[in-house]
Design a protein around this motif. Structure first.
Motif: not given
Length: 218
Positions: A206-218
């Motif tokens: 879950k944490i890695r998925a959230i990290q990836a989502a933040i990176s994609t959104a920036q």
């Protein structure tokens, strides 16, 4: 001030850590900040004596945040002075008067606000906080419910206070982390329930998925 608080990019804080192994894994994953909950009624409670066994070794590897709810000032100060935590987070009914000694003595602290409506966000500057955390309104529970609030309120608050670091909490998951980052542009997303398999036990998928989502959104 630690780069975690820089408003220009969105960092990640994983709150409610109870296991030493999870704390070390967060460092290995490159997470910017972790939170430990020192409120005895929390389902993610970590006694300070247990935190003292592993948090000192993580100094400067990850920002260590201690979460307090209406705690005696001396308890908070001792954890800061003993270098067990870097930053205090006040998540209860703490007043500006309660917060004043921390501001005056240069101890960084985050003031958490339960956002019910726009009126929840008045007089925020009275706290003199290093950063503000906006969470879902949860009377008596003080966060960690997995509920979200109207993020437009957060976006408006941030646009009016561009130099104040604002953390966004409340029901952040891999499904909505990108939207939260894009819509609100907080200094950090703060996870508790969205980062675990059971309360206090972290789920790194879950944490890695959230990290990836933040990176994609920036």
């Amino acid at each position: 001030m630690h780069h975690f608080f820089h408003p220009s990019t969105t960092s990640l804080k994983v709150c409610g850590v109870t296991l030493e192994s999870d704390a070390h894994q967060l460092v290995a994953e490159g997470i910017t900040a972790l939170g430990v909950n020192f409120w005895p009624k929390s389902k993610r409670y970590l006694p300070p004596v247990d935190a003292a066994k592993f948090l000192p070794a993580l100094k400067e590897k990850i920002l260590r945040v201690g979460v307090f709810v209406n705690a005696p000032t001396q308890e908070v100060l001792s954890l800061l002075k003993e270098d067990i935590i870097d930053v205090a987070q006040f998540h209860g009914d703490e007043t500006p008067e309660y917060c004043a000694p921390f501001a005056e003595n240069g101890h960084p602290f985050i003031r958490a606000i339960g956002v019910k409506n726009a009126d929840s966000l008045t007089n925020i500057h009275d706290y003199q906080a290093s950063a503000i955390l906006l969470d879902a309104h949860a009377p008596g529970v003080y966060g960690g419910t997995g509920d979200t609030f109207d993020w437009n309120l957060a976006r408006t608050f941030i646009s009016k206070n561009p130099t104040l670091p604002v953390l966004l909490a409340g029901g952040i998951t891999a499904e909505n982390a990108a939207e939260a980052t894009t819509l609100v542009h907080p200094a950090a997303l703060d996870l508790a329930s969205g980062s675990e398999s059971t309360p206090g036990i972290k789920d790194f998928d879950k944490i890695r998925a959230i990290q990836a989502a933040i990176s994609t959104a920036q």
